[in-house]
Write an enzyme that holds these catalytic residues in place. Structure first.
Site, PDB file in Angstrom:
ATOM      1  N   GLU A 142       0.833  -1.211   0.000  1.00 19.90           N
ATOM      2  CA  GLU A 142       0.000   0.000   0.000  1.00 19.90           C
ATOM      3  C   GLU A 142       0.869   1.263   0.000  1.00 19.90           C
ATOM      4  O   GLU A 142       0.602   2.213  -0.729  1.00 19.90           O
ATOM      5  CB  GLU A 142      -0.953   0.012   1.196  1.00 19.90           C
ATOM      6  CG  GLU A 142      -2.218  -0.825   0.994  1.00 19.90           C
ATOM      7  CD  GLU A 142      -1.967  -2.312   1.102  1.00 19.90           C
ATOM      8  OE1 GLU A 142      -0.874  -2.708   1.553  1.00 19.90           O
ATOM      9  OE2 GLU A 142      -2.867  -3.094   0.728  1.00 19.90           O
ATOM     10  N   HIS A 170     -11.116  -5.110   9.929  1.00 20.17           N
ATOM     11  CA  HIS A 170     -11.688  -4.774   8.626  1.00 20.17           C
ATOM     12  C   HIS A 170     -12.981  -3.979   8.748  1.00 20.17           C
ATOM     13  O   HIS A 170     -13.708  -3.823   7.782  1.00 20.17           O
ATOM     14  CB  HIS A 170     -11.978  -6.036   7.824  1.00 20.17           C
ATOM     15  CG  HIS A 170     -10.768  -6.807   7.445  1.00 20.17           C
ATOM     16  ND1 HIS A 170     -10.359  -7.925   8.101  1.00 20.17           N
ATOM     17  CD2 HIS A 170      -9.843  -6.583   6.484  1.00 20.17           C
ATOM     18  CE1 HIS A 170      -9.249  -8.379   7.560  1.00 20.17           C
ATOM     19  NE2 HIS A 170      -8.905  -7.585   6.578  1.00 20.17           N
TER      20      HIS A 170
END
Lengths: 359, 444
Positions: free
Chosen positions: A88, A157
């Site tokens: 990322e 998440h």
């Protein structure tokens, strides 16, 4: 999971056709999913401007983890729809650098949770580049991906980053709800010269909305920083964004049966925040409830409460109430998760309390 | 370090780059037409119709159970010794007297400016400064091998690169003094320059973020079909950050024209390089780790640095691939004005580098050998440099500070409602208390 959810959410009918302007290129209202709305917005902007490119994990051949980029790789090729290694910080940094050099990247995070590994590039670089360069360098990036709890994926998440990115000057933050929102806001974000954080909801991707002919236009844009009153009301203002707007509209239906007329505001943008629309509404209804998926402390609702206290305190007839996700990391077990997430009933109950109704 | 070197290009460790180039032609048309040459197109997303057996071609299978260890180190390319003698004359870039003199003057100017501005910080006239002592050859050697169209991403100790490209002492001093002529409008701490004039992206404080950003920049150049590259400078300490891995891996897989220029100056603030990493330094990570062509060079030899950067640029631009350079040098000065290096290293160590490997003296000896330089000229340029910096400083300190409106400008490309609100509040406040602030000292 999606079908279950659609039932649970009891999708409200959107009636946005009343205002449509007849235009030659699109003739009728059209029902689309949010996924299709995002996809068409990306497609049109890729076609419009060669500087626009899409980058992220699995976005090309695999069409994205959530199939948002379906068909784009075949149409625009590997130079503009880029699969990346799993880093990322890497592709976020590449996005920043390529935007400095004149491209207009749309960077997809598989979920915003994973963007934590790249947050330095988003906050410390993209948000500050224009300012620190003395206004000479622009950073026209769109950072997008699903945000908030998608159910059954546990603590790491399931979180909402609206308050995090909403805190940063230099970033714009959009939180679309309907298909029209997703099209108009995303297209505006791609054309914006500033970095824009686009917080989507995985739960909304399969959700269907009616697109007016106007919002099907390839140049349909929604101004960033303007909220939309989704339902007019006179007794209480409910402010929300993203997926929870659905819950608020549902709550408003229930409240209507009890004789409470609720006005529902869809924020559309977290930064700039449309304080004016909220204040105007509170001046009319004199009561306010905020609803969001995120945590309560320093949340979006906290900011709205502060703004209303500063700008419309004398109009308030009751304390403001914030409905938020529970102040805990998201538990996995279904019963615990349901209890931790915002439900329609929570909003209904809060509105009753704020309206001093017992039931 | 002075071992003899074969042909320079042999040193560029090549990995099996052809492996990743699959079936580029079958994809849809490339929008940027200049890109469409056989080995420049990247290829992550290409469907493979046949089973890829390439992995088997890259290494042999063996029945010998062997644990691999580091046995050979990448050699360090150097061509000019401390006496200014070039070991292989054909590798001397052979610049004219005029160009060499300009290079030398820039190195002396950088060194002089560093001394003065370091003292100026100590006097409290600027808040912060970073010197480049000992690394002058890296700056001028690499900068002189680049094209003005190449983009620079710097860490913070590359001031000489900027000087060579036309950034002036005034530009530097105005930024350090944050006056109304500071291009950055007083928004960044000293030494964080950015300049369109010299194609330098604004320096970012968080360590190593410039690396993946440079890969993005070079990817943009590649898509646009430019015959330019992006060079990104960083220290060996910065190479420990995760962003280093991110950048190297992306540059290799995206195949971008990026020059990664590591200044290995042996000290990351107080951490010596032997505690920073194990293995064959930063260069060792290039060929085997990332499949990136790599050169190690004597960072105190201006001609070696120049040759290496020139070759790296040629490879990057012509072949559209990244190149890693590790320049071995020594940070003679403190890390910054916030550091006192005498607490963690000896004066003897510093003096060894300062006296026996001094990059400025090395070039001076080269010039003296050619009868291009005298002690009188030396004295004259030192005096000139001191004069230039002092005058610049005096002018800069007298100027007004940035306009107050610059607090709110450029947060976005336009003023948003909350910025306008804050601006109004400030204006009203200043109207109420006009005598409480030295507004006359701010630009309008």
């Amino acid at each position: 999971m999606f079908t279950l959810l659609l039932k649970k959410l009891n999708q409200p009918a959107l009636n946005s056709t009343s205002k449509w302007v007849a235009r030659s290129f699109s003739t009728a209202p059209k029902e689309v999913t949010v996924r299709e709305a995002i996809n068409s917005a990306l497609d049109e902007e890729l076609a419009r401007d060669q500087r626009v490119y899409v980058m992220g994990e699995e976005v090309a051949q695999y069409n994205g983890a959530y199939k948002i980029t379906k068909g784009l790789f075949e149409k625009y090729g590997a130079d503009r729809i880029i699969d990346t290694p799993i880093t990322e910080a890497g592709f976020a940094g590449i996005g920043v650098g390529s935007a400095m050099a004149g491209l207009r990247p749309v960077v997809e995070f598989m979920t915003w949770n994973f963007a934590m590994q790249a947050i330095d590039h988003i906050v410390n670089s993209s948000a500050k580049t224009h300012y620190m360069s003395g206004g000479k360098v622009f950073n026209p990036i769109v950072w997008r991906g699903p945000n908030g709890p998608p159910t059954s994926v546990g603590a790491q998440h399931s979180q909402c980053f609206a308050a995090w990115y909403g805190n940063v000057p230099g970033l714009k933050v959009i939180v679309p709800w309907s298909a029209e929102d997703h099209r108009g806001l995303l297209k505006s974000a791609i054309r914006d010269d500033n970095p824009v954080v686009c917080l989507e909801s995985e739960l909304l991707y399969n959700y269907k909305f009616t697109l007016s002919p106007e919002s099907q236009d390839k140049d349909f844009l929604i101004p960033i920083g303007k909220a939309k009153v989704e339902r007019q009301g006179t007794d209480i203002t409910i402010v929300s964004f993203s997926r929870i707007v659905s819950n608020c509209l549902e709550a408003a239906e229930i409240l209507a049966k009890e004789g409470i007329s609720a006005e529902v505001i869809n924020l559309r943008s977290i930064r700039p925040l449309d304080v004016e629309t909220i204040v105007k509404s509170v001046q009319k209804t004199n009561r306010l409830v905020t609803a969001e998926e995120g945590w309560p402390q320093h949340g979006v609702g906290s900011e709205i409460a502060a703004q209303v206290v500063e700008n419309a305190f004398d109009y308030l007839d009751a304390p403001i109430e914030r409905i938020t996700g529970a102040d805990v990391p998201m538990p996995y077990a279904k019963n615990l998760e349901d209890a931790a997430m915002v439900q329609v009933q929570n909003i209904v109950n809060a509105c009753r309390r704020v309206c001093y109704r017992k039931k | 370090m002075n071992q003899s070197i074969k042909v320079l290009s042999n040193l560029v460790k090549s990995s099996n780059t052809s492996r990743s180039l699959i079936n580029a032609g079958s994809r849809r048309s490339v929008l940027f037409k200049t890109l469409n040459t056989n080995n420049t197109v990247r290829n992550f997303s290409t469907k493979q119709s046949k089973i890829d057996k390439d992995d088997e071609k890259t290494f042999d299978y063996t029945d010998k159970l062997v644990v691999q260890k580091l046995e050979t180190y990448i050699p360090c390319y150097t061509i000019m010794n401390q006496d200014g003698i070039v070991s292989k004359p054909e590798q001397d870039p052979n610049f004219s007297q005029e160009v060499v003199t300009k290079m030398y003057k820039t190195m002396v100017l950088l060194n002089t400016m560093d001394s003065i501005l370091y003292d100026v910080q100590r006097q409290g006239r600027i808040s912060f400064y970073m010197t480049s002592f000992g690394e002058e050859a890296i700056h001028i050697g690499s900068a002189s091998a680049l094209d003005m169209g190449d983009t620079i991403f710097a860490q913070y100790r590359e001031t000489g690169v900027f000087l060579w490209r036309g950034f002036t002492v005034d530009d530097i001093v105005n930024q350090c003094c944050t006056n109304d002529l500071d291009d950055g409008k007083g928004r960044q701490m000293p030494m964080h320059f950015g300049s369109k004039k010299i194609n330098l992206q604004t320096i970012s404080s968080p360590l190593t973020t410039q690396l993946p950003q440079a890969v993005g920049s070079s990817y943009a150049q590649k898509l646009a079909g430019e015959k330019n590259c992006t060079i990104v400078y960083f220290g060996e300490g910065a190479a420990s950050e995760g962003d280093f891995h991110a950048a190297m891996n992306f540059a290799a897989t995206l195949s971008t024209p990026t020059i990664f220029f590591c200044r290995n100056n042996k000290w990351a603030i107080s951490t010596p390089s032997k505690e920073q990493y194990k293995g064959d330094g930063i260069a060792g990570r290039g060929p085997n780790g990332y499949g990136i062509r790599t050169i190690r060079v004597d960072g105190n030899d201006i001609w070696a640095v120049h040759n290496v950067t020139k070759l790296a640029r040629k490879i990057a631009v012509e072949e559209q691939v990244p190149v890693l350079i590790e320049a071995m040098t020594y940070r003679v000065g403190h890390h910054s004005t916030s550091d006192d290096s005498s607490r963690y290293r000896t004066v003897e160590e510093i003096n060894y580098w300062k006296e026996t490997k001094n990059p400025i003296n090395r070039l001076k000896n080269y010039m003296v050998r050619k009868n291009w330089w005298t002690e009188d000229q030396e004295k004259a340029i030192v005096a000139e440099s001191r004069q230039l910096v002092r005058e610049s400083l005096m002018k800069a300190e007298k100027r007004k500070k940035p306009a107050l409106s610059e607090i709110f400008n450029d947060v976005y490309s336009e003023l948003t409602p909350n910025l306008i609100e804050q601006q109004k509040e400030l204006e009203e406040h200043l109207k109420l208390y006009p005598d409480e602030y030295p507004i006359d000292q701010y630009a309008k």
